[in-house]
Design a protein around this motif. Structure first.
Motif, mmCIF file in Angstrom:
data_model
loop_
_atom_site.group_PDB
_atom_site.id
_atom_site.type_symbol
_atom_site.label_atom_id
_atom_site.label_comp_id
_atom_site.label_asym_id
_atom_site.label_seq_id
_atom_site.Cartn_x
_atom_site.Cartn_y
_atom_site.Cartn_z
ATOM 1 N N VAL A 27 0.831 -1.205 0.000
ATOM 2 C CA VAL A 27 0.000 0.000 0.000
ATOM 3 C C VAL A 27 0.866 1.257 0.000
ATOM 4 O O VAL A 27 0.611 2.209 -0.753
ATOM 5 C CB VAL A 27 -0.941 -0.002 1.218
ATOM 6 C CG1 VAL A 27 -1.633 1.351 1.382
ATOM 7 C CG2 VAL A 27 -1.986 -1.110 1.091
ATOM 8 N N THR B 16 -10.622 -0.176 -3.132
ATOM 9 C CA THR B 16 -11.069 -0.988 -2.003
ATOM 10 C C THR B 16 -12.549 -0.778 -1.713
ATOM 11 O O THR B 16 -13.162 0.183 -2.193
ATOM 12 C CB THR B 16 -10.238 -0.662 -0.745
ATOM 13 O OG1 THR B 16 -10.553 -1.571 0.305
ATOM 14 C CG2 THR B 16 -10.518 0.761 -0.266
ATOM 15 N N CYS C 265 -6.724 6.792 -2.885
ATOM 16 C CA CYS C 265 -7.594 5.658 -2.583
ATOM 17 C C CYS C 265 -8.948 5.882 -3.231
ATOM 18 O O CYS C 265 -9.501 6.979 -3.172
ATOM 19 C CB CYS C 265 -7.743 5.502 -1.071
ATOM 20 S SG CYS C 265 -8.722 4.062 -0.580
ATOM 21 N N THR D 240 -12.808 4.218 -3.200
ATOM 22 C CA THR D 240 -13.674 3.319 -2.440
ATOM 23 C C THR D 240 -14.937 3.010 -3.238
ATOM 24 O O THR D 240 -15.691 3.914 -3.590
ATOM 25 C CB THR D 240 -14.039 3.934 -1.077
ATOM 26 O OG1 THR D 240 -12.843 4.129 -0.318
ATOM 27 C CG2 THR D 240 -14.957 3.016 -0.301
ATOM 28 N N VAL E 103 -4.895 2.704 -4.344
ATOM 29 C CA VAL E 103 -5.567 1.552 -3.740
ATOM 30 C C VAL E 103 -7.041 1.629 -4.114
ATOM 31 O O VAL E 103 -7.664 2.686 -3.998
ATOM 32 C CB VAL E 103 -5.404 1.546 -2.210
ATOM 33 C CG1 VAL E 103 -6.262 0.452 -1.578
ATOM 34 C CG2 VAL E 103 -3.941 1.345 -1.838
ATOM 35 N N THR F 26 -8.908 2.844 4.072
ATOM 36 C CA THR F 26 -8.976 4.253 3.691
ATOM 37 C C THR F 26 -8.307 5.148 4.726
ATOM 38 O O THR F 26 -7.795 6.220 4.382
ATOM 39 C CB THR F 26 -10.431 4.700 3.469
ATOM 40 O OG1 THR F 26 -11.142 4.693 4.717
ATOM 41 C CG2 THR F 26 -11.154 3.783 2.503
ATOM 42 N N ASN G 196 -8.935 9.802 0.135
ATOM 43 C CA ASN G 196 -9.935 8.857 -0.335
ATOM 44 C C ASN G 196 -11.015 9.550 -1.171
ATOM 45 O O ASN G 196 -11.427 10.673 -0.876
ATOM 46 C CB ASN G 196 -10.583 8.167 0.874
ATOM 47 C CG ASN G 196 -11.594 7.112 0.488
ATOM 48 O OD1 ASN G 196 -11.480 6.477 -0.554
ATOM 49 N ND2 ASN G 196 -12.587 6.918 1.331
ATOM 50 N N THR H 103 -4.414 4.634 4.043
ATOM 51 C CA THR H 103 -3.951 5.359 2.862
ATOM 52 C C THR H 103 -3.908 6.860 3.119
ATOM 53 O O THR H 103 -3.029 7.560 2.605
ATOM 54 C CB THR H 103 -4.851 5.066 1.644
ATOM 55 O OG1 THR H 103 -6.225 5.305 1.987
ATOM 56 C CG2 THR H 103 -4.695 3.631 1.177
#
Length: 380
Positions: A274, A282, A298, A300, A280, A288, A316, A291
């Motif tokens: 990571v 996810t 990130c 999501t 990332v 989150t 994020n 990150t």
């Protein structure tokens, strides 16, 4: 004072490790009568999901393992309650600390409160607003019977006040998972996949998907996978596959050279990946937060998040459940226009110390009150 610390699933382990360390430090430094009993419910029993984390985070061997194993939501919750109740009937504790939002959190909180044992909830007050998530139900139930609320953000504080919780029971302390992350940063280690996939700094993606809404319906899962693969411009996709996702992925029969489905990694190996990733992808909440601290972009794949500060302050971006949202986000990333995140308040690596300080103060206050009450009774 005897404190039960409950751990049951992988997300719990990073949160309890610094609390145990802080209790041991306070006991040694201040000579306070502070003892703990680590109880592993056995909700996660796979080695990569449990034992490896205990070893890597220097979590001591649990005093008690309830060994509940798998089962439906109700079966697992019921077994945890029954077996933890047996422990408490044999030797009650003074305080039960539960962390996060897994089944073990709710089940042990209920068992403790039924026996008039105080409950402290670490990571209290967070809400996604999505009642279809099992974790959201666990959060709501746990917070409805909690005595002491340890929170990660002002958003969580607001949520609890909205429920009518008095300020004197809410303690804004920060995030214990970040305590673990910051303390373990120097120990991150390169996993074998680094050489196997010939990975390079900021030139690959890490992906984790496990939520039923994303992986249980083959058509939805395949759409997500196809959009991700089509949008990453050929970069390697490292996909540690959650046990519940493994069979679903196999049924999709996706075979592309840049997709690397691998077994779940240990904490140190996963966070090494990571920390050096370009992005990332996810559907996990906890990742989150990590990150955000590491400054890694990130995405999501959910409609809601119980950790809005990772979006408003951190790195994020909440994409929702539409696979078509993936490509525009990837374009922003590859164009170098991803937002610059900042560190949320009190996510500084000292949360567990603050929690233990509060517990000592509460214990001393309680002891003083009990002593006064006993004196009054004796005088009569």
């Amino acid at each position: 004072m005897l404190i039960d610390i409950i751990a049951g699933a992988r997300p719990n382990f990073m949160k309890i490790a610094p609390i145990i360390k802080a209790i041991e430090s306070a006991h040694a430094q201040w000579e306070v009568d502070l003892q703990y009993r680590l109880i592993h419910t056995g909700q996660h029993y796979d080695k990569k999901m449990s034992a490896d984390f205990f070893e890597q985070l220097n979590i001591p061997t649990p005093h008690i393992n309830l060994e509940v194993g798998s089962g439906t939501q109700a079966e697992q919750t019921g077994k945890i309650m029954l077996r933890y109740e047996e422990v408490l009937l044999h030797e009650p504790s003074d305080l039960c600390i539960v962390v996060g939002d897994v089944n073990s959190t709710m089940a042990c909180a209920i068992a403790a409160k039924k026996l008039n044992i105080k409950v402290a909830h670490v990571e209290a007050g967070i809400r996604s607003g999505d009642i279809t998530m099992p974790e959201e139900i666990n959060r709501i139930v746990t917070d409805s019977i909690t005595d002491y609320f340890f929170t990660t953000s002002e958003v969580a504080n607001h949520n609890l006040r909205h429920l009518g919780i008095n300020n004197d029971r809410i303690f804004f302390v920060g995030n214990t998972m970040i305590d673990t992350l910051l303390s373990q940063l120097p120990n991150f280690r390169k996993p074998h996949i680094w050489e196997i996939a010939d990975l390079r700094e900021r030139n690959y993606l890490v992906m984790t998907l496990h939520r039923p809404s994303n992986v249980d319906d083959p058509s939805i899962f395949k759409q997500l996978m196809n959009e991700i693969i089509a949008s990453v411009r050929g970069l390697p996709i490292i996909f540690p596959v959650h046990p519940r996702t493994r069979k679903m992925l196999a049924n999709l029969d996706i075979k592309v050279p840049n997709l690397y489905p691998i077994e779940p990694l240990g904490y140190l190996e996963f966070n090494y990946l990571v920390n050096h990733a370009k992005v990332v992808i996810t559907d996990s909440g906890g990742i989150t937060e990590e990150t955000t601290i590491m400054g890694v972009p990130c995405m999501t794949l959910r409609n809601t998040t119980e950790r809005p500060e990772t979006c408003t302050i951190g790195t994020n971006l909440l994409l929702g459940d539409d696979p078509k949202a993936i490509k525009p986000a990837m374009d922003i990333l590859f164009e170098g226009n991803w937002k610059k995140g900042h560190i949320p308040e009190l996510w500084d690596g000292k949360t567990a110390e603050r929690i233990v300080d509060v517990i000592i103060q509460l214990f001393n206050k309680s002891s003083s009150v009990s002593s006064i009450e006993n004196q009054v009774v004796e005088s009569k």
